[in-house]
Scaffold this active site. Sequence first.
Site, PDB file in Angstrom:
ATOM      1  N   ASP A  58      -0.011  -6.647   4.967  1.00 51.04           N
ATOM      2  CA  ASP A  58      -0.755  -7.893   5.211  1.00 51.04           C
ATOM      3  C   ASP A  58       0.159  -9.045   5.622  1.00 51.04           C
ATOM      4  O   ASP A  58      -0.190  -9.856   6.478  1.00 51.04           O
ATOM      5  CB  ASP A  58      -1.525  -8.315   3.942  1.00 51.04           C
ATOM      6  CG  ASP A  58      -2.747  -7.440   3.701  1.00 51.04           C
ATOM      7  OD1 ASP A  58      -3.088  -6.634   4.586  1.00 51.04           O
ATOM      8  OD2 ASP A  58      -3.360  -7.574   2.619  1.00 51.04           O
ATOM      9  N   THR A  60       0.818  -1.209   0.000  1.00 53.33           N
ATOM     10  CA  THR A  60       0.000   0.000   0.000  1.00 53.33           C
ATOM     11  C   THR A  60       0.852   1.258   0.000  1.00 53.33           C
ATOM     12  O   THR A  60       0.444   2.301  -0.496  1.00 53.33           O
ATOM     13  CB  THR A  60      -0.940  -0.036   1.228  1.00 53.33           C
ATOM     14  OG1 THR A  60      -1.798  -1.159   1.073  1.00 53.33           O
ATOM     15  CG2 THR A  60      -1.786   1.213   1.336  1.00 53.33           C
TER      16      THR A  60
HETATM   17  N1  ASP Z   1      -2.920  -5.552   0.668  1.00 54.17           N
HETATM   18  C1  ASP Z   1      -1.829  -4.644   1.005  1.00 54.17           C
HETATM   19  C2  ASP Z   1      -0.532  -5.419   0.996  1.00 54.17           C
HETATM   20  O1  ASP Z   1      -0.266  -6.120   1.941  1.00 54.17           O
HETATM   21  C3  ASP Z   1      -2.079  -4.041   2.318  1.00 54.17           C
HETATM   22  C4  ASP Z   1      -1.019  -3.092   2.800  1.00 54.17           C
HETATM   23  O2  ASP Z   1       0.042  -2.920   2.243  1.00 54.17           O
HETATM   24  O3  ASP Z   1      -1.284  -2.452   3.808  1.00 54.17           O
HETATM   25  O4  ASP Z   1       0.220  -5.319   0.061  1.00 54.17           O
END
Ligand code: ASP
Length: 325
Positions: A92, A12
């Site tokens: 994640d 993210t």
């Molecule tokens: N789905 C994203 C990932 O883990 C969530 C994040 O980065 O906060 O890449």
Amino acid sequence: MKNIVIIATGGTIAGSGDIGKSADYAAGHFKVSDILESVPAIRSLASISTIQMCNVDSNDMNNERWIQLRDLIHTCAKDPNVDGIVVTHGTDTLEETAFFLNLTLHTEIPVVLTGSMRPATATSADGPMNLYQAVALACSDQAKGAGVLAVFSDTIYSGRDIRKSNSYKTDAFEIGHFGSLGYMRDDQVYFLSRSQRPHTITSPFSDMEIQTLPNVDIAYWHCGADLGLLDYLCQNNEGIVIAGSGSGNYGTSWRDHFHQLAKDHVIVRSSRVVQGIVFDSSYFDPDQDTIPSFTFSPHKAKILLMLALMKTKDKSQIREWFETL
Ligand code: ASP
């Protein structure tokens, strides 16, 4: 000025969505060079070089990418001009990568993971400050030999114990029972404690050549869970981790089956409960067919079991690692 390498993997922190909004975005969009431009203050902390290893949502990290990242860090760490390494990563699965590196890196230079909960295009994106503080921590002599670290929301975490505990808020990682290692105040580092467990150069796995990892998977227990799941996992894996209820528990159907399965497989009992510790159990495992995961979550137990199986199938040795690492 110190030399810091930022290795970007996506997440993210590199995410893009509707301008100003924090929901509905795509992780792993911007290059690390774009992200750096949004944090000009970093240039006053260190001389920065960057490597874009991949640009993925962290759910697409896997054994091959962990090994690639480990190799990249080892290559950077061999350069005497490199003082520290920052890895940008999705939140994640950040704890899985951090734990893998904590047990397998053979270096004492600071290695710090960070990410963000809001995409780079959000109002008050949290990535820039997290990246700034990760670089500051990687510059700190206090971070040398401290194992793999992570920085998030002004808090320093160990790669052993970091755990995502909130799926939504920017303060997404748990301070929990094992606590954080300290705080950041802008670029200032305040360590309060250090992990007492072996890591990096004192880990039994850090001097290992790793090209592939053995198959290990996780069986999640819930009332009425299918027995066939265990057979399927055992057919396809050398070891399995049980995400049991309570202190690593399950129903009688699973309990009666483990005695048979444990003849050819290493089975680790972990728990789906976030806090606590899993010990031996004379009721759920009367014949000591399984190994308790102690403080490790199912997904960290899976990583430790993969590494352990590269060295031995001896259950008492594997048990000792679960108890002491
Ligand atoms: N789905 C994203 C990932 O883990 C969530 C994040 O980065 O906060 O890449």
